[in-house]
Motif scaffolding. Sequence first.
Motif, PDB file in Angstrom:
ATOM      1  N   SER A  84       0.811  -1.220   0.000  1.00  0.00           N
ATOM      2  CA  SER A  84       0.000   0.000   0.000  1.00  0.00           C
ATOM      3  C   SER A  84       0.844   1.270   0.000  1.00  0.00           C
ATOM      4  CB  SER A  84      -0.942   0.005   1.213  1.00  0.00           C
ATOM      5  OG  SER A  84      -0.206   0.084   2.427  1.00  0.00           O
ATOM      6  N   SER A 124      -5.500  -2.395   4.635  1.00  0.00           N
ATOM      7  CA  SER A 124      -4.617  -2.853   3.555  1.00  0.00           C
ATOM      8  C   SER A 124      -4.601  -4.380   3.507  1.00  0.00           C
ATOM      9  CB  SER A 124      -3.204  -2.297   3.741  1.00  0.00           C
ATOM     10  OG  SER A 124      -2.591  -2.831   4.896  1.00  0.00           O
ATOM     11  N   ALA A 145      -2.180   2.490  -2.738  1.00  0.00           N
ATOM     12  CA  ALA A 145      -2.921   2.748  -1.504  1.00  0.00           C
ATOM     13  C   ALA A 145      -4.427   2.809  -1.696  1.00  0.00           C
ATOM     14  CB  ALA A 145      -2.444   4.070  -0.891  1.00  0.00           C
TER      15      ALA A 145
END
Length: 247
Positions: A84, A124, A145
């Motif tokens: 991420s 994540s 992300a």
Amino acid sequence: MTSPDSHPQPEEDVMSEPPVREPVFNLPGIIVLVIAVMAGIEALRSYVISHQVDTWLLLQAAFIPARYNGPVDGSWLWSPVTYSLLHGGWMHLILNSVWLAAFGAVVARRIGTLRFILFWIASSMASALFFGLLHVGEVIVMVGASGVISALMAAAIRFAFSQRGGFISKNSHLNPRLTLGQTLANRSAFTFLIIWFGINLLAGFGVAPGAGEVAIAWEAHVGGFLFGFFCFDYFDPYREDGARVRG
């Protein structure tokens, strides 16, 4: 995966249209720090390390479903989070940073730095898990992300959308948290849900804006969004009546 002479082209979990940017000086410190870390990593990959080292970094830090068919190593544990922080180029990073500033700021103000970090890690992992379940054993390099940002979007609609229209960033972190039923009954939040899932459904069929230029990891978006929508209660320091919970 590509040959050592070129950078691997990872699957990017990008968002489609950037929201209105929030001034940097109004952003919570944790948002500025995360953007700075992601930018530093991208600068390192773009201007400092070699192609071979960058390939090694991607193999260690990107999320790759196929690695879970092989021997257990440390990347099993950290790659569902470290992916991420990596991106597929500066434009990917800039778009995600704009979205992060818009939706991450209001969530960070509400839950604080420590809870925000825990939320980032958990969302994540949830995004990677959902992506991995739909691509078991496949050699796909996923970075970005946007799964986390999708979770932040879902968290934000639990308190930051007004009935009279739109996402409100100013002081919305003080609003009472809506129940799941109240969120679905909120016209603005429900409209956002329909549009968001519509865009990602189109991405799944390869017809969303930008889908022809990069491989959009819409599965990670959906996994993150579902996590943020259903699990935000566990990170929110406020009760549904707006009172702050101690601790």
